[in-house]
Design an enzyme around this catalytic site. Structure first.
Site, PDB file in Angstrom:
ATOM      1  N   GLN A   1      13.397 -46.912  13.520  1.00 34.16           N
ATOM      2  CA  GLN A   1      14.561 -46.074  13.876  1.00 34.16           C
ATOM      3  C   GLN A   1      15.562 -46.852  14.732  1.00 34.16           C
ATOM      4  OE1 GLN A   1      11.348 -45.175  14.154  1.00 34.16           O
ATOM      5  NE2 GLN A   1      11.036 -42.975  13.940  1.00 34.16           N
TER       6      GLN A   1
ATOM      7  N   ASP B   1       9.758 -36.455  23.437  1.00 33.16           N
ATOM      8  CA  ASP B   1       9.355 -35.432  22.460  1.00 33.16           C
ATOM      9  C   ASP B   1       8.647 -34.264  23.127  1.00 33.16           C
ATOM     10  OD1 ASP B   1       9.684 -38.015  20.834  1.00 33.16           O
ATOM     11  OD2 ASP B   1       9.770 -36.354  19.398  1.00 33.16           O
TER      12      ASP B   1
ATOM     13  N   ASN C   1       6.787 -39.904  24.003  1.00 30.07           N
ATOM     14  CA  ASN C   1       7.951 -40.382  23.232  1.00 30.07           C
ATOM     15  C   ASN C   1       7.448 -41.386  22.204  1.00 30.07           C
ATOM     16  OD1 ASN C   1      10.840 -40.363  22.754  1.00 30.07           O
ATOM     17  ND2 ASN C   1      10.847 -42.460  23.514  1.00 30.07           N
ATOM     18  N   LYS C   2       8.368 -41.891  21.430  1.00 30.17           N
ATOM     19  CA  LYS C   2       8.029 -42.800  20.331  1.00 30.17           C
ATOM     20  C   LYS C   2       7.036 -43.874  20.749  1.00 30.17           C
ATOM     21  CE  LYS C   2       8.966 -42.527  16.980  1.00 30.17           C
ATOM     22  NZ  LYS C   2       7.957 -41.813  16.154  1.00 30.17           N
TER      23      LYS C   2
HETATM   24  O1  MRU Z   1       9.497 -39.837  15.001  1.00 28.37           O
HETATM   25  P1  MRU Z   1      10.896 -39.543  15.420  1.00 28.37           P
HETATM   26  O2  MRU Z   1      11.915 -40.469  14.828  1.00 28.37           O
HETATM   27  O3  MRU Z   1      11.255 -38.089  15.238  1.00 28.37           O
HETATM   28  O4  MRU Z   1      10.868 -39.824  16.985  1.00 28.37           O
HETATM   29  C1  MRU Z   1      11.986 -39.589  17.763  1.00 28.37           C
HETATM   30  C2  MRU Z   1      11.800 -39.972  19.168  1.00 28.37           C
HETATM   31  O5  MRU Z   1      10.755 -40.405  19.588  1.00 28.37           O
HETATM   32  C3  MRU Z   1      12.947 -39.715  20.090  1.00 28.37           C
HETATM   33  O6  MRU Z   1      12.947 -40.621  21.150  1.00 28.37           O
HETATM   34  C4  MRU Z   1      12.793 -38.303  20.677  1.00 28.37           C
HETATM   35  O7  MRU Z   1      12.592 -37.375  19.656  1.00 28.37           O
HETATM   36  C5  MRU Z   1      13.990 -37.909  21.438  1.00 28.37           C
HETATM   37  S1  MRU Z   1      15.414 -37.724  20.392  1.00 28.37           S
HETATM   38  C6  MRU Z   1      16.701 -37.230  21.343  1.00 28.37           C
END
Ligand code: MRU
Length: 353
Positions: A199, A240, A250-251
Site C-alpha cells: 500500500q 485499525d 496497525n498495518k
Molecule cells: O489492510 P489495509 O490496507 O486496510 O490497512 C490499512 C492500515 O493499516 C491503515 O494504516 C489504517 O487502516 C488506518 S487508515 C486511515
C-alpha cells in the site's frame, strides 16, 4: 488557510449504486467497481478493493443501506432483524479494524426504534451519508492538530496508506502530512513499501504525487538505516484499532518502526479518529489480528517469488504498545502521557488540546 479537499474519491453513492475505486489495481489503472448489493460491498472489503479502517466503515454503512433496499419487501421489524444478520456478515469481512463494527452498529442503532420500511430505508441512507461526511470532518481536524507536531522541513516516515484512499476525507496520518505541506512545502515523505500488499508503494506514493508532495519510496527493510542516518525526523502511522490503554493495531510492520524510532530518539505518532478506539478492550493483546492468504507473501504481482512448496504466514496487522507512542492524534486533540486516563476523557469532552 485554504480548505484542503482531496482530489481522490474512493467511494461514491449515485442513484442508489455504490462506486468503489478498485485499489488493487492502482496506481496503474483507475477502475471503479459498481455495487448494488451488500454482498458486492462485503466482497470488495474482503478482497481489499476498498480498504483502510475508516473507509471500510463507510463502505459497510452503505452496504447496510443497499441491503435494506434489497430486502425492502420485508416489513418493519422483519427488515431490521434481517439487517442485523447481514450486519454480522459485514462485520466479519475484516476482523481487526473496529471502524467496520462501529459503522454497522451506528446504522442499526439509527433504525432500532422504527417499524416502517420506507422510513427505515430513508433513515439508513441519511445515516450512511452522514458517516461518510463526518469522517471527512474528523480527518480535517486530525490534520489541523497533527500538523503542529511536524518540524519545519521534516523527513516524515509513514507506513501503509492512510490518505484519501483509506478514509472519507484527506486521511489520518496522511491528512496531517497534507495539512503540514500547505504551510511548509519543504517537508519530505518517506513511504515504506508495506509488504505484502504494498500500500505504501502503490497508494501513498500515488497520493503524494497527486498532491505535489516530495516523496521517496523505500523498502520496509531500509527504515532502520534511514532513521540511523538522520533522514527521519518523525514517524506517523494510522490505526485499525486502539485499545483503551493506547496500545494500537496497525498495518504489519508498524511495531518494528515504533521500536526503531524509540531506539533512534525519533517521535512516533499514531493518527486516528475516535471511531477507531475500542474502549471495550483493555490492552492490545485482546485485539483480533487478521491473517490473510499466504499467497500475498509468496507472490508479487501474481508472480511466485519462492519455491512453490514454501510455507508462508501473513498476519495483516501488529500491535504497538503504548510506551512506544509519543502521542495519539485525534479529531479532538492529541493525547500523550497517561493514555488510559486521557482516552477516557477524550470520549467525555469536546476538545482536549
Ligand atoms: O489492510 P489495509 O490496507 O486496510 O490497512 C490499512 C492500515 O493499516 C491503515 O494504516 C489504517 O487502516 C488506518 S487508515 C486511515
Amino acid at each position: 488557510m485554504q480548505k484542503i479537499n482531496s482530489k481522490i474519491q474512493p467511494i461514491k453513492l449515485e442513484n442508489d449504486e455504490l462506486s468503489l475505486l478498485d485499489q488493487r489495481v492502482l496506481p496503474l489503472s483507475k477502475k471503479y467497481i459498481k455495487a448494488r448489493s451488500y454482498t458486492e460491498v462485503t466482497r470488495a472489503i474482503k478482497n481489499m478493493s476498498v480498504r483502510g479502517a475508516p473507509l471500510i466503515g463507510i463502505a459497510a454503512a452503505y452496504g447496510i443501506f443497499l441491503a435494506a433496499l434489497e430486502y425492502k419487501k420485508l416489513e418493519g421489524k422483519k427488515l431490521i432483524n434481517k439487517l442485523k444478520a447481514i450486519g454480522e456478515e459485514i462485520k466479519n469481512a475484516r476482523p481487526t479494524a473496529i471502524n467496520l463494527r462501529w459503522a454497522v452498529d451506528l446504522m442499526l442503532h439509527e433504525v432500532a426504534s422504527l417499524d416502517d420500511t420506507l422510513e427505515i430505508i430513508t433513515a439508513l441512507k441519511k445515516r450512511a451519508i452522514w458517516i461518510h461526511e463526518d469522517d471527512a470532518q474528523r480527518c480535517a481536524n486530525i490534520g489541523r492538530y497533527g500538523s503542529k507536531v511536524i518540524p519545519k522541513g521534516a523527513g516524515i516516515l509513514t507506513i501503509c496508506n492512510t490518505g484519501a484512499l483509506a478514509t472519507g476525507g484527506i486521511g489520518t496520518a496522511f491528512g496531517i502530512i497534507l495539512t503540514a505541506h500547505q504551510y511548509d512545502p519543504s517537508i519530505k515523505v518517506f513511504a515504506s513499501e508495506t509488504r505484502p500488499r504494498q500500500q505504501g508503494a502503490k497508494l501513498t506514493t500515488f497520493e503524494c504525487i497527486e498532491n505535489g508532495i516530495n516523496c521517496t519510496l523505500i523498502s520496509d527493510t531500509a527504515c532502520g538505516y534511514l532513521m540511523k542516518k538522520g533522514f527521519i525526523d518523525i514517524v506517523i502511522a494510522g490505526a485499525d484499532r486502539i485499545a483503551s490503554n493506547g496500545d494500537t493495531a496497525n498495518k504489519i510492520g508498524t511495531y518494528q518502526l515504533a521500536v526503531l524510532a524509540k531506539e533512534n530518539n525519533i517521535p512516533f505518532y499514531i493518527a486516528a479518529p475516535l471511531s477507531t478506539f475500542d474502549l471495550s478492550i483493555e490492552t492490545g493483546d485482546k485485539i483480533p489480528i487478521e491473517n490473510r492468504d499466504e499467497k500475498e507473501v509468496t507472490l508479487i504481482n501474481e508472480g511466485l517469488i519462492c519455491h512453490p512448496s514454501t510455507q508462508a504466514f501473513n498476519p495483516a496487522f501488529d500491535i504497538t504498545s503504548r510506551e512506544y507512542i509519543k502521542g495519539i492524534i485525534t479529531e479532538k486533540g492529541i493525547v500523550e502521557g497517561d493514555y488510559k486516563k486521557e482516552i477516557k476523557e477524550l470520549f467525555n469532552t469536546s476538545v482536549i488540546a
